[in-house]
Write a protein that holds these residues in place. Structure first.
Motif, PDB file in Angstrom:
ATOM      1  N   UNK A 186       7.682  -9.580  -0.448  1.00 15.92           N
ATOM      2  CA  UNK A 186       7.624  -7.799  -0.365  1.00 15.92           C
ATOM      3  C   UNK A 186       5.739  -7.701  -0.507  1.00 15.92           C
ATOM      4  N   UNK A 187       5.033  -7.696  -1.626  1.00 18.51           N
ATOM      5  CA  UNK A 187       3.963  -7.868  -1.509  1.00 18.51           C
ATOM      6  C   UNK A 187       2.936  -8.524  -0.702  1.00 18.51           C
ATOM      7  N   UNK A 188       3.601  -9.728  -0.147  1.00 17.09           N
ATOM      8  CA  UNK A 188       2.667 -10.600   0.735  1.00 17.09           C
ATOM      9  C   UNK A 188       2.745 -10.007   2.004  1.00 17.09           C
ATOM     10  N   UNK A 189       4.183  -9.702   1.975  1.00 16.84           N
ATOM     11  CA  UNK A 189       4.492  -8.985   3.969  1.00 16.84           C
ATOM     12  C   UNK A 189       3.640  -7.846   3.659  1.00 16.84           C
ATOM     13  N   UNK A 190       3.582  -6.606   2.887  1.00 22.67           N
ATOM     14  CA  UNK A 190       2.496  -5.496   2.868  1.00 22.67           C
ATOM     15  C   UNK A 190       1.160  -5.753   2.730  1.00 22.67           C
ATOM     16  N   UNK A 191       0.577  -7.494   2.295  1.00 22.81           N
ATOM     17  CA  UNK A 191      -1.254  -7.858   2.690  1.00 22.81           C
ATOM     18  C   UNK A 191      -1.138  -7.772   4.102  1.00 22.81           C
ATOM     19  N   UNK A 192       0.013  -8.422   4.497  1.00 19.20           N
ATOM     20  CA  UNK A 192      -0.751  -9.367   6.050  1.00 19.20           C
ATOM     21  C   UNK A 192      -0.070  -8.276   7.315  1.00 19.20           C
ATOM     22  N   UNK A 193       0.469  -7.289   6.799  1.00 20.04           N
ATOM     23  CA  UNK A 193       0.275  -5.341   7.310  1.00 20.04           C
ATOM     24  C   UNK A 193      -0.492  -4.687   7.154  1.00 20.04           C
ATOM     25  N   UNK A 194      -1.344  -5.383   6.390  1.00 17.87           N
ATOM     26  CA  UNK A 194      -2.601  -4.277   5.765  1.00 17.87           C
ATOM     27  C   UNK A 194      -2.741  -3.455   4.875  1.00 17.87           C
ATOM     28  N   UNK A 199      -5.505  -8.780  -6.375  1.00 23.08           N
ATOM     29  CA  UNK A 199      -6.621  -9.508  -7.233  1.00 23.08           C
ATOM     30  C   UNK A 199      -5.828  -9.972  -8.393  1.00 23.08           C
ATOM     31  N   UNK A 200      -5.891 -10.272  -9.093  1.00 21.25           N
ATOM     32  CA  UNK A 200      -5.440 -10.570  -9.849  1.00 21.25           C
ATOM     33  C   UNK A 200      -4.037  -9.245 -10.738  1.00 21.25           C
ATOM     34  N   UNK A 201      -3.592  -9.078 -11.334  1.00 22.24           N
ATOM     35  CA  UNK A 201      -2.792  -8.320 -12.060  1.00 22.24           C
ATOM     36  C   UNK A 201      -3.004  -6.793 -11.736  1.00 22.24           C
ATOM     37  N   UNK A 202      -3.103  -6.873 -10.737  1.00 20.77           N
ATOM     38  CA  UNK A 202      -3.895  -5.059  -9.886  1.00 20.77           C
ATOM     39  C   UNK A 202      -3.474  -5.847  -7.856  1.00 20.77           C
ATOM     40  N   UNK A 203      -2.729  -4.932  -7.823  1.00 19.76           N
ATOM     41  CA  UNK A 203      -2.857  -4.559  -6.158  1.00 19.76           C
ATOM     42  C   UNK A 203      -3.343  -3.137  -5.696  1.00 19.76           C
ATOM     43  N   UNK A 204      -4.472  -3.475  -4.687  1.00 27.87           N
ATOM     44  CA  UNK A 204      -4.664  -1.923  -4.158  1.00 27.87           C
ATOM     45  C   UNK A 204      -4.676  -1.747  -2.833  1.00 27.87           C
ATOM     46  N   UNK A 205      -4.084   0.209  -2.921  1.00 30.05           N
ATOM     47  CA  UNK A 205      -3.443   0.446  -1.114  1.00 30.05           C
ATOM     48  C   UNK A 205      -4.596   0.745  -0.459  1.00 30.05           C
ATOM     49  N   UNK A 206      -4.444   0.583   0.442  1.00 30.97           N
ATOM     50  CA  UNK A 206      -4.888   0.851   1.355  1.00 30.97           C
ATOM     51  C   UNK A 206      -5.283   1.478   2.483  1.00 30.97           C
ATOM     52  N   UNK A 207      -3.029   1.722   2.475  1.00 35.49           N
ATOM     53  CA  UNK A 207      -2.658   2.550   4.040  1.00 35.49           C
ATOM     54  C   UNK A 207      -1.667   3.288   3.354  1.00 35.49           C
ATOM     55  N   UNK A 208      -1.975   4.799   2.906  1.00 33.95           N
ATOM     56  CA  UNK A 208      -1.039   4.946   1.782  1.00 33.95           C
ATOM     57  C   UNK A 208      -0.160   5.684   3.112  1.00 33.95           C
ATOM     58  N   UNK A 209      -0.413   6.187   4.210  1.00 34.57           N
ATOM     59  CA  UNK A 209       0.476   6.357   5.651  1.00 34.57           C
ATOM     60  C   UNK A 209       1.193   5.533   5.725  1.00 34.57           C
ATOM     61  N   UNK A 210       0.951   4.168   5.749  1.00 33.45           N
ATOM     62  CA  UNK A 210       1.714   2.917   6.026  1.00 33.45           C
ATOM     63  C   UNK A 210       2.861   3.279   5.365  1.00 33.45           C
ATOM     64  N   UNK A 211       2.411   3.162   4.173  1.00 29.99           N
ATOM     65  CA  UNK A 211       3.645   2.873   3.134  1.00 29.99           C
ATOM     66  C   UNK A 211       4.406   4.125   3.226  1.00 29.99           C
TER      67      UNK A 211
END
Length: 222
Positions: A186-194, A199-211
């Motif tokens: 799911x994380x890989x798909x979220x990355x592909x969708x922008x 990063x190592x041991x972390x996830x950065x939210x780029x599009x809260x509205x998209x989530x």
């Protein structure tokens, strides 16, 4: 903390003295087990600081988190074992370094039997925790993986006020009761969708509205 209990002012002087005398302060390190349902009941647990996690283990060894308790909350599963004919097959461990005030089962049992306000507190607390467990079951049965992951990331984002979530995918899987491999897909798909970057041991939210479009973020009913 004892004086902040909702039934404190309804206790007699003798009952208050019992509570103060026998409420034991204990400290647990992160990862240390507090309780297993195969052991003798601890009594009532109050969290003064830190976090404890209540969970069950599947026959395959997978842990399913039922709920967590943090500062100012009490553990209903320890209370439940002094209520007549209620049993839970559960484990409790420290999810972070924790300082707990523990009222022995015998002491709480006496208060429970003697004081209607203590009984009211016990039943109300049990109802809230049962609601939390049902919330977890509902998520696991009816919410898709993407919805659960999106909801969790948004909860962390809103709680911490930062788009950067410092957690491994394995830790996230444990929080939302899934497998690391499933979360990774799911994380890989979220990355592909922008929606996020990783990063190592972390996830950065780029599009809260998209989530949010993946499904409303769910939160614990307690």
């Amino acid at each position: 903390m004892l004086e902040n209990l909702p039934f404190w002012s309804h206790l007699t002087d003798d009952q208050q003295q019992q509570l103060v005398r026998f409420a034991d302060l204990r400290r647990y390190r992160k990862g240390q087990q507090l309780y297993s349902s195969s052991e003798e009941c601890l009594g009532m647990i109050m969290v003064e600081s830190g976090t404890i996690r209540t969970y069950i283990v599947s026959p395959e060894g997978r842990e399913i988190t039922l709920f967590k308790l943090s500062e100012g909350e009490s553990c209903v599963l320890s209370v439940a074992c002094v209520l007549s004919e209620i049993q839970f097959e559960t484990q409790i461990m420290a999810a972070a370094d924790a300082r707990l005030r523990i009222v022995p089962a015998g002491v709480f049992d006496r208060l429970f039997r003697e004081n209607v306000y203590v009984r009211e507190f016990a039943y109300e607390t049990a109802t809230r925790r049962f609601s939390a467990v049902m919330h977890v079951m509902q998520q696991m049965l009816f919410d898709g993986m993407d919805q659960r992951l999106a909801g969790f990331l948004l909860e962390k984002y809103e709680a911490e006020g930062s788009p950067e979530i410092v957690m491994t995918q394995e830790q996230i899987a444990g929080e939302i009761n899934s497998a690391r491999e499933v979360v990774a897909r799911s994380v890989r798909q979220f990355v592909k969708d922008g929606l996020v970057s990783t990063g190592r041991g972390r996830i950065r939210i780029l599009d809260p509205q998209g989530l949010r479009k993946l499904g409303k973020a769910t939160s614990s009913p307690i």
